[in-house]
Design a protein around this motif. Structure first.
Motif, PDB file in Angstrom:
ATOM      1  N   LEU A 355       0.851  -1.181   0.000  1.00 32.95           N
ATOM      2  CA  LEU A 355       0.000   0.000   0.000  1.00 32.95           C
ATOM      3  C   LEU A 355       0.892   1.239   0.000  1.00 32.95           C
ATOM      4  O   LEU A 355       1.772   1.370   0.863  1.00 32.95           O
ATOM      5  N   THR A 356       0.712   2.098  -0.967  1.00 33.73           N
ATOM      6  CA  THR A 356       1.571   3.273  -1.079  1.00 33.73           C
ATOM      7  C   THR A 356       0.751   4.528  -1.335  1.00 33.73           C
ATOM      8  O   THR A 356      -0.281   4.486  -2.001  1.00 33.73           O
ATOM      9  N   GLY A 357       1.225   5.642  -0.772  1.00 34.86           N
ATOM     10  CA  GLY A 357       0.559   6.920  -0.996  1.00 34.86           C
ATOM     11  C   GLY A 357       1.075   7.611  -2.229  1.00 34.86           C
ATOM     12  O   GLY A 357       0.584   8.670  -2.621  1.00 34.86           O
ATOM     13  N   LYS A 358       2.102   7.013  -2.863  1.00 32.94           N
ATOM     14  CA  LYS A 358       2.699   7.609  -4.055  1.00 32.94           C
ATOM     15  C   LYS A 358       2.649   6.602  -5.199  1.00 32.94           C
ATOM     16  O   LYS A 358       2.965   5.440  -5.015  1.00 32.94           O
ATOM     17  N   ASP A 359       2.267   7.063  -6.348  1.00 35.64           N
ATOM     18  CA  ASP A 359       2.209   6.193  -7.521  1.00 35.64           C
ATOM     19  C   ASP A 359       3.406   6.510  -8.414  1.00 35.64           C
ATOM     20  O   ASP A 359       3.288   7.159  -9.444  1.00 35.64           O
ATOM     21  N   GLN A 360       4.594   6.043  -7.955  1.00 31.92           N
ATOM     22  CA  GLN A 360       5.815   6.326  -8.695  1.00 31.92           C
ATOM     23  C   GLN A 360       6.459   5.029  -9.167  1.00 31.92           C
ATOM     24  O   GLN A 360       6.431   4.013  -8.468  1.00 31.92           O
ATOM     25  N   PHE A 361       7.097   5.121 -10.326  1.00 32.30           N
ATOM     26  CA  PHE A 361       7.704   3.947 -10.928  1.00 32.30           C
ATOM     27  C   PHE A 361       8.745   3.310 -10.006  1.00 32.30           C
ATOM     28  O   PHE A 361       8.809   2.085  -9.869  1.00 32.30           O
ATOM     29  N   ILE A 362       9.556   4.140  -9.358  1.00 27.71           N
ATOM     30  CA  ILE A 362      10.628   3.629  -8.506  1.00 27.71           C
ATOM     31  C   ILE A 362      10.072   2.825  -7.336  1.00 27.71           C
ATOM     32  O   ILE A 362      10.658   1.830  -6.900  1.00 27.71           O
ATOM     33  N   ASP A 363       8.897   3.248  -6.833  1.00 31.00           N
ATOM     34  CA  ASP A 363       8.267   2.508  -5.728  1.00 31.00           C
ATOM     35  C   ASP A 363       7.830   1.117  -6.185  1.00 31.00           C
ATOM     36  O   ASP A 363       7.984   0.133  -5.460  1.00 31.00           O
ATOM     37  N   ARG A 364       7.295   1.048  -7.397  1.00 30.61           N
ATOM     38  CA  ARG A 364       6.867  -0.247  -7.933  1.00 30.61           C
ATOM     39  C   ARG A 364       8.059  -1.177  -8.125  1.00 30.61           C
ATOM     40  O   ARG A 364       8.000  -2.359  -7.791  1.00 30.61           O
ATOM     41  N   VAL A 365       9.157  -0.626  -8.669  1.00 24.46           N
ATOM     42  CA  VAL A 365      10.351  -1.437  -8.906  1.00 24.46           C
ATOM     43  C   VAL A 365      10.910  -1.963  -7.601  1.00 24.46           C
ATOM     44  O   VAL A 365      11.248  -3.145  -7.469  1.00 24.46           O
TER      45      VAL A 365
END
Length: 396
Positions: A355-365
């Motif tokens: 669960l993340t408050g940011k939808d950033q590519f680096i977070d997904r990776v």
């Protein structure tokens, strides 16, 4: 260590013994019932169908967190003789010798060693028999939900012939149990006895060789469990082999008048009201409450945990089917929690959604790198969460 199985399940108990590298023996007891009536095919088997309550028990022996041996509490050595039949060993000890074995802590184990010492079987055969008995015992134990247990730390069963790692064995058997449930209601228990029901169809539909084998084994006197021992196969393999014939009505499965029907509860009852368990680890109370309010009406068992350190120990007891884990948390962030869980064999295949408050590519990776299955951006709506959960959990 002792308690009730409605407080902690067998799988978690075994994991604690493995993690603590304990040596000793585990005694598990469960209330059992006997039935003299054959139930109809579409009737769920419940305790009220039984009478003559009797307690069933099992022993599991450990050395440094690994399994040495398993034995049914009231063993009569017949299980060993079933396995010996596969190896064409007809040896029988004198009554006096058998009586001396019965005084041992594990009579079956003493029987196997006596056979070894007399060169009646070799070490490979002995190990195969032990592996078979351990497998079938754990197959019975892993889905017990009612009963009690006590682990007694003591010196190891000696001498040791083999040891078995708990985690991979439990994972394998748990997967087999899931497949076993798919055979219900046609096949319900390893203690059922296959017998011929429609020889005309058998003869007209199957090769003569197959028919002869079925006539030989499906005698109404030999249980599926015994067949597995005779053929040196696991119970699931045997059940799946005869399943098409039972489904067609060419074979039928009956219970012996002396069969202990709840010896293997997981084989008798497919819990129609089983609810998949979902744990949400998030330090924000409102997120946990939101997840619970969305998932519980959908039939899921949702549990919110706000302390990541406590959550790490609790999830081993809760055994969730899916984990939701916040990324940004104090003390331990979601990446660390996910990585730690993935190092445990029990959670290698459990879906973990970040669960993340940011939808950033680096977070997904980064989430993928630590073993996360998927991610969900906050804030999320009912539909988003339900669709994601249903993607990884199939409703019964």
């Amino acid at each position: 260590m002792q308690g009730n199985l409605n407080e902690i399940d067998i799988r978690s108990i075994l994991q604690l013994i493995e993690l603590g590298q304990r040596t000793g023996q585990l005694l598990v007891r469960a209330d059992n019932f006997h039935s003299s009536n054959k139930l109809s095919g579409d009737e769920m088997i419940r305790p009220q169908h039984f009478h003559n309550c009797k307690q069933q028990s099992w022993f599991v022996f450990f050395l440094n967190g690994q399994i040495i041996y398993c034995q049914e509490g009231d063993s009569s050595l017949s299980e060993i003789n079933d396995y010996l039949r596969h190896y064409r060993v007809e040896m029988r000890f004198e009554d006096m010798q058998l009586a001396s074995l019965g005084s041992l802590n594990a009579a079956e184990y003493g029987y196997i060693w006596a056979l070894l010492e007399r060169n009646i079987i070799n070490p490979k055969v002995a190990r195969n028999i032990i592996h078979g008995l351990v497998h079938e015992t754990l197959f019975d134990l892993l889905s017990l939900h009612e009963g009690s247990f006590i682990f007694h730390q003591s010196s190891a069963l000696t001498p040791q012939l083999t040891t078995l790692e708990i985690a991979p064995l439990v994972a394998k058997i748990a997967k087999q149990l899931q497949e076993w449930k798919q055979l219900y209601p046609h096949i319900q228990s390893p203690d059922q006895l296959p017998m011929l029901a429609d020889t005309v169809q058998l003869n007209s539909s199957l090769p003569p060789e197959t028919v002869n084998k079925l006539k030989h084994w499906a005698d109404g006197k030999t249980s599926l469990r015994q067949l597995a021992r005779y053929l040196n196969r696991d119970i699931l393999t045997v059940a799946k082999a005869i399943y098409p014939y039972v489904q067609q009505g060419w074979l039928q499965l009956v219970y012996s008048s002396t069969t202990n029907l709840t010896k293997s509860p997981q084989n008798l009852i497919v819990e129609e009201n089983y609810r998949a368990r979902i744990v949400c680890i998030d330090d924000t109370t409102t997120i946990g409450e939101t997840v619970e309010s969305i998932l519980r009406p959908q039939g899921y068992e949702a549990i919110a945990l706000t302390n990541p350190l406590e959550a790490l120990s609790l999830v081993f007891q809760l055994k969730p089917d899916l984990i939701l884990c916040d990324i940004t948390m104090p003390e331990l962030d979601g990446y660390e929690v996910c990585a730690m869980l993935r190092h445990a064999t029990a959670f290698r295949l459990v879906p973990i959604i970040m669960l993340t408050g940011k939808d950033q590519f680096i977070d997904r990776v980064r989430a993928r790198m630590v073993g996360a299955t998927d991610y969900l951006t906050k804030p999320f709506g009912d539909t988003e969460l339900i669709m994601l959960v249903e993607k990884y959990i199939k409703k019964a």
